[in-house]
Design a protein around this motif. Sequence first.
Motif, PDB file in Angstrom:
ATOM      1  N   HIS A 395      -8.408  -3.924 -14.503  1.00 11.60           N
ATOM      2  CA  HIS A 395      -8.706  -3.926 -15.937  1.00 11.60           C
ATOM      3  C   HIS A 395      -7.468  -4.381 -16.715  1.00 11.60           C
ATOM      4  CE1 HIS A 395      -9.775  -2.504 -19.948  1.00 11.60           C
ATOM      5  NE2 HIS A 395     -11.015  -2.351 -19.519  1.00 11.60           N
ATOM      6  N   PRO A 396      -7.634  -5.178 -17.758  1.00 10.10           N
ATOM      7  CA  PRO A 396      -6.473  -5.690 -18.504  1.00 10.10           C
ATOM      8  C   PRO A 396      -5.639  -4.625 -19.197  1.00 10.10           C
ATOM      9  CG  PRO A 396      -8.534  -6.281 -19.596  1.00 10.10           C
ATOM     10  CD  PRO A 396      -8.904  -5.758 -18.248  1.00 10.10           C
ATOM     11  N   ALA A 397      -6.139  -3.401 -19.305  1.00  9.63           N
ATOM     12  CA  ALA A 397      -5.350  -2.348 -19.940  1.00  9.63           C
ATOM     13  C   ALA A 397      -4.184  -1.904 -19.070  1.00  9.63           C
ATOM     14  CB  ALA A 397      -6.242  -1.143 -20.248  1.00  9.63           C
ATOM     15  N   VAL A 398      -4.332  -2.024 -17.731  1.00  7.28           N
ATOM     16  CA  VAL A 398      -3.353  -1.436 -16.812  1.00  7.28           C
ATOM     17  C   VAL A 398      -2.180  -2.381 -16.603  1.00  7.28           C
ATOM     18  CG1 VAL A 398      -2.975  -0.570 -14.476  1.00  7.28           C
ATOM     19  CG2 VAL A 398      -5.093  -0.026 -15.689  1.00  7.28           C
ATOM     20  N   GLY A 399      -0.983  -1.868 -16.890  1.00  7.45           N
ATOM     21  CA  GLY A 399       0.221  -2.687 -16.748  1.00  7.45           C
ATOM     22  C   GLY A 399       1.092  -2.296 -15.576  1.00  7.45           C
ATOM     23  N   TRP A 400       1.067  -1.002 -15.214  1.00  8.63           N
ATOM     24  CA  TRP A 400       1.924  -0.506 -14.140  1.00  8.63           C
ATOM     25  C   TRP A 400       1.183   0.551 -13.332  1.00  8.63           C
ATOM     26  CZ3 TRP A 400       6.783  -2.186 -12.765  1.00  8.63           C
ATOM     27  CH2 TRP A 400       7.346  -3.145 -13.629  1.00  8.63           C
ATOM     28  N   SER A 401       1.599   0.716 -12.088  1.00  7.18           N
ATOM     29  CA  SER A 401       1.065   1.779 -11.252  1.00  7.18           C
ATOM     30  C   SER A 401       2.217   2.629 -10.740  1.00  7.18           C
ATOM     31  CB  SER A 401       0.295   1.197 -10.060  1.00  7.18           C
ATOM     32  OG  SER A 401      -0.149   2.229  -9.193  1.00  7.18           O
ATOM     33  N   LEU A 402       2.172   3.920 -11.058  1.00  7.54           N
ATOM     34  CA  LEU A 402       3.115   4.893 -10.494  1.00  7.54           C
ATOM     35  C   LEU A 402       2.450   5.439  -9.242  1.00  7.54           C
ATOM     36  CD1 LEU A 402       5.544   6.796 -10.405  1.00  7.54           C
ATOM     37  CD2 LEU A 402       4.422   8.217 -12.135  1.00  7.54           C
ATOM     38  N   THR A 403       2.971   5.076  -8.086  1.00  6.06           N
ATOM     39  CA  THR A 403       2.246   5.315  -6.836  1.00  6.06           C
ATOM     40  C   THR A 403       3.175   5.751  -5.717  1.00  6.06           C
ATOM     41  OG1 THR A 403       0.950   4.213  -5.100  1.00  6.06           O
ATOM     42  CG2 THR A 403       2.412   2.818  -6.372  1.00  6.06           C
ATOM     43  N   HIS A 404       2.565   6.356  -4.689  1.00  4.70           N
ATOM     44  CA  HIS A 404       3.285   6.793  -3.494  1.00  4.70           C
ATOM     45  C   HIS A 404       3.603   5.638  -2.561  1.00  4.70           C
ATOM     46  CE1 HIS A 404      -0.789   6.291  -2.317  1.00  4.70           C
ATOM     47  NE2 HIS A 404      -0.676   6.808  -1.115  1.00  4.70           N
ATOM     48  N   ALA A 405       3.122   4.444  -2.839  1.00  4.27           N
ATOM     49  CA  ALA A 405       3.370   3.254  -2.012  1.00  4.27           C
ATOM     50  C   ALA A 405       2.592   3.268  -0.710  1.00  4.27           C
ATOM     51  CB  ALA A 405       4.867   3.044  -1.731  1.00  4.27           C
ATOM     52  N   GLY A 406       1.449   3.968  -0.683  1.00  2.00           N
ATOM     53  CA  GLY A 406       0.537   3.819   0.446  1.00  2.00           C
ATOM     54  C   GLY A 406       0.040   2.383   0.497  1.00  2.00           C
ATOM     55  N   HIS A 407      -0.204   1.854   1.696  1.00  2.00           N
ATOM     56  CA  HIS A 407      -0.363   0.407   1.809  1.00  2.00           C
ATOM     57  C   HIS A 407      -1.652  -0.118   1.203  1.00  2.00           C
ATOM     58  CE1 HIS A 407       1.424  -3.259   3.002  1.00  2.00           C
ATOM     59  NE2 HIS A 407       0.482  -3.598   3.855  1.00  2.00           N
ATOM     60  N   ASN A 408      -2.734   0.658   1.252  1.00  2.42           N
ATOM     61  CA  ASN A 408      -3.945   0.215   0.564  1.00  2.42           C
ATOM     62  C   ASN A 408      -3.682   0.028  -0.919  1.00  2.42           C
ATOM     63  OD1 ASN A 408      -6.293  -0.048   2.385  1.00  2.42           O
ATOM     64  ND2 ASN A 408      -5.886   2.087   2.881  1.00  2.42           N
ATOM     65  N   THR A 409      -3.016   1.018  -1.522  1.00  2.00           N
ATOM     66  CA  THR A 409      -2.710   0.929  -2.953  1.00  2.00           C
ATOM     67  C   THR A 409      -1.774  -0.234  -3.243  1.00  2.00           C
ATOM     68  OG1 THR A 409      -3.056   3.294  -3.300  1.00  2.00           O
ATOM     69  CG2 THR A 409      -1.700   2.152  -4.914  1.00  2.00           C
ATOM     70  N   VAL A 410      -0.774  -0.415  -2.393  1.00  2.00           N
ATOM     71  CA  VAL A 410       0.169  -1.519  -2.587  1.00  2.00           C
ATOM     72  C   VAL A 410      -0.568  -2.860  -2.609  1.00  2.00           C
ATOM     73  CG1 VAL A 410       1.998  -2.840  -1.437  1.00  2.00           C
ATOM     74  CG2 VAL A 410       2.221  -0.367  -1.709  1.00  2.00           C
ATOM     75  N   LEU A 411      -1.440  -3.085  -1.631  1.00  2.04           N
ATOM     76  CA  LEU A 411      -2.153  -4.360  -1.570  1.00  2.04           C
ATOM     77  C   LEU A 411      -3.107  -4.521  -2.755  1.00  2.04           C
ATOM     78  CD1 LEU A 411      -2.897  -4.586   2.267  1.00  2.04           C
ATOM     79  CD2 LEU A 411      -1.151  -5.825   0.967  1.00  2.04           C
ATOM     80  N   GLU A 412      -3.723  -3.420  -3.193  1.00  3.12           N
ATOM     81  CA  GLU A 412      -4.607  -3.498  -4.355  1.00  3.12           C
ATOM     82  C   GLU A 412      -3.821  -3.829  -5.621  1.00  3.12           C
ATOM     83  OE1 GLU A 412      -6.922   0.045  -4.637  1.00  3.12           O
ATOM     84  OE2 GLU A 412      -7.987  -0.320  -2.763  1.00  3.12           O
ATOM     85  N   CYS A 413      -2.636  -3.237  -5.775  1.00  4.95           N
ATOM     86  CA  CYS A 413      -1.796  -3.549  -6.927  1.00  4.95           C
ATOM     87  C   CYS A 413      -1.386  -5.017  -6.924  1.00  4.95           C
ATOM     88  CB  CYS A 413      -0.552  -2.658  -6.936  1.00  4.95           C
ATOM     89  SG  CYS A 413      -0.847  -0.948  -7.426  1.00  4.95           S
ATOM     90  N   ILE A 414      -0.974  -5.509  -5.766  1.00  4.19           N
ATOM     91  CA  ILE A 414      -0.579  -6.916  -5.680  1.00  4.19           C
ATOM     92  C   ILE A 414      -1.758  -7.820  -6.004  1.00  4.19           C
ATOM     93  CG2 ILE A 414       0.183  -8.727  -4.094  1.00  4.19           C
ATOM     94  CD1 ILE A 414       1.893  -6.613  -2.681  1.00  4.19           C
ATOM     95  N   GLN A 415      -2.927  -7.516  -5.448  1.00  6.38           N
ATOM     96  CA  GLN A 415      -4.100  -8.338  -5.725  1.00  6.38           C
ATOM     97  C   GLN A 415      -4.424  -8.354  -7.216  1.00  6.38           C
ATOM     98  OE1 GLN A 415      -8.007  -8.646  -3.357  1.00  6.38           O
ATOM     99  NE2 GLN A 415      -8.488  -7.090  -4.880  1.00  6.38           N
TER     100      GLN A 415
END
Length: 545
Positions: A395-415
């Motif tokens: 969604h265009p509202a989201v600018g940053w993710s504060l995350t544990h760096a789990g790899h699924n989340t990492v790849l989703e953030c990059i995508q």
Amino acid sequence: MESLTAVPAAPPPAHIVLVPTHLWGHARPMAVLAARMVRLRPVIVTLCLGNKIASRARGEIMHDIRAGPLGSGGEEALARLRVLEVEQGADHLDPAVFRDSFLEAWGRLCAGETVRVEAMDGTPCEVDFKTSPPSAVVVDVFGSEITAALHALREQAPEPKGLRIYSWTPVSSSYTAVRYSMNPLAMIEAVAAREGMSLEEAAVSVVSTPRGTAVDCPCIPPVYDYELEPQGFIWPRELMLRVWVKGARALRHVEGTISFDAREYHSEAAAIMRDLMGRTGKKVYFAGPLLTARSNEKCGRGAVAGTELGRWMDGQVEKRGARSVVYVSFGSLFWPSEPVKVFAALEELMDLGVPFIMPRSSPLVKLPAELERRMEESADVWLDDWLPQQDILEHPAVGWSLTHAGHNTVLECIQAGVPMILWPITVDQGPNALHLSTNLRIAFELLEVRSGTGAGPVRRLGDKRLSGTVESVRKEVREVLGRAFGEEGERMRARVGEVSGVLEAAWASGESAGDKEGVARREVKAFIDDVSAYPPARLVQAKST
């Protein structure tokens, strides 16, 4: 009269059995892999899923079939993708119930029974090892006891059964390269033999007792061993035995592994992983990224469009502009070892007026009553038990993710093109944070949040010592947010876009002018072709008369 020559019957399609454990982060990408396998080749795939996550996994499959990188029109392949549901139990980490349920079903199939399932096109069908014996089975490394049991059955057979066993590696190649370069199993076995310890005791001594040893692996910056567990996470003994002893030993019995990682996410680590496996004649196939496709719609795949959450995010764009919201998530399994530091970070976000979204996906999440009340009453905080993460990130509202760096989340953030603020806890999260913040420079890693044995001097920063206090966490969070929403953050965002383009190309078809077939697409096809070249396993023995 002209003689007629019989045309030999075409060989039956290869049958591949996929076995993730009950963990959603392990099962979801394997479900996407199953959907793509039946599109790439005319194979039969039986996907074994925990009963509590099967419905969600079916949704991921259907979306990937209809909107994934292989294009629309894959509905005819759904008849060749069957879902076998097994009991998974109530423990969010222990796969014992899943293991026993799967092995019970496997035993019935090997005894010549059929198991009724439903294909992904909705038609009822049967899994039958007599008429469609498996060519290969792919088992989650977290299900090491399943791999060991299948190998034992293979070894006990009165004749070669031909079952080819592969592992499924649902962690980043950064982690695999670093940890297996250290050869922990050999150290555990040596300590057990030398000290007269049990393997469990030796695993605790080797893995959970950091000694400040320097770790030098070419794919990450220099660290001390304790920095690989930045929260000082204490692994439960049975889990440690499963991963570091049983899991590592199970890898000795497989023909190769499918990694859910994208090879180009960390090409140096991927090369090390391939070399380590290749030394024992085992192949590595990099299948990632295995994410359901991005949509052209404004709000992702529509899971949030038109919902109360979607309207809230639209409102943040109108009020504050695009990329103004922080998505906060520590995944579905873990939670920082000092929750008071999490509470301080959340308070800083609210005090600074930064809107954020936070799911309480992990059963470990416990917020103080006053903080929870403040969050629920704030118009700039969205708190819920479970949220559609990928749709939110897109969604265009989201600018940053504060995350544990789990790899699924990492790849989703990059995508999704979303840079990260990292708070790694355990498993592949420490190496991921190092790669993302230092090599790729698309994330900030929070250091003052480190805890316990993980809070020692930071080697890559000249042995910098950390304060580790709640106040130092507040200060670091304020500083990082200032940088994130400034020019430095925009440069990171541009680099995320570049990395996203590289990873997206992994599943390219190669049909467009100037486009070559993506590496993940090639490697999954190579895996299917490799297993299809062997005769299927003879698991059902003929009854003597």
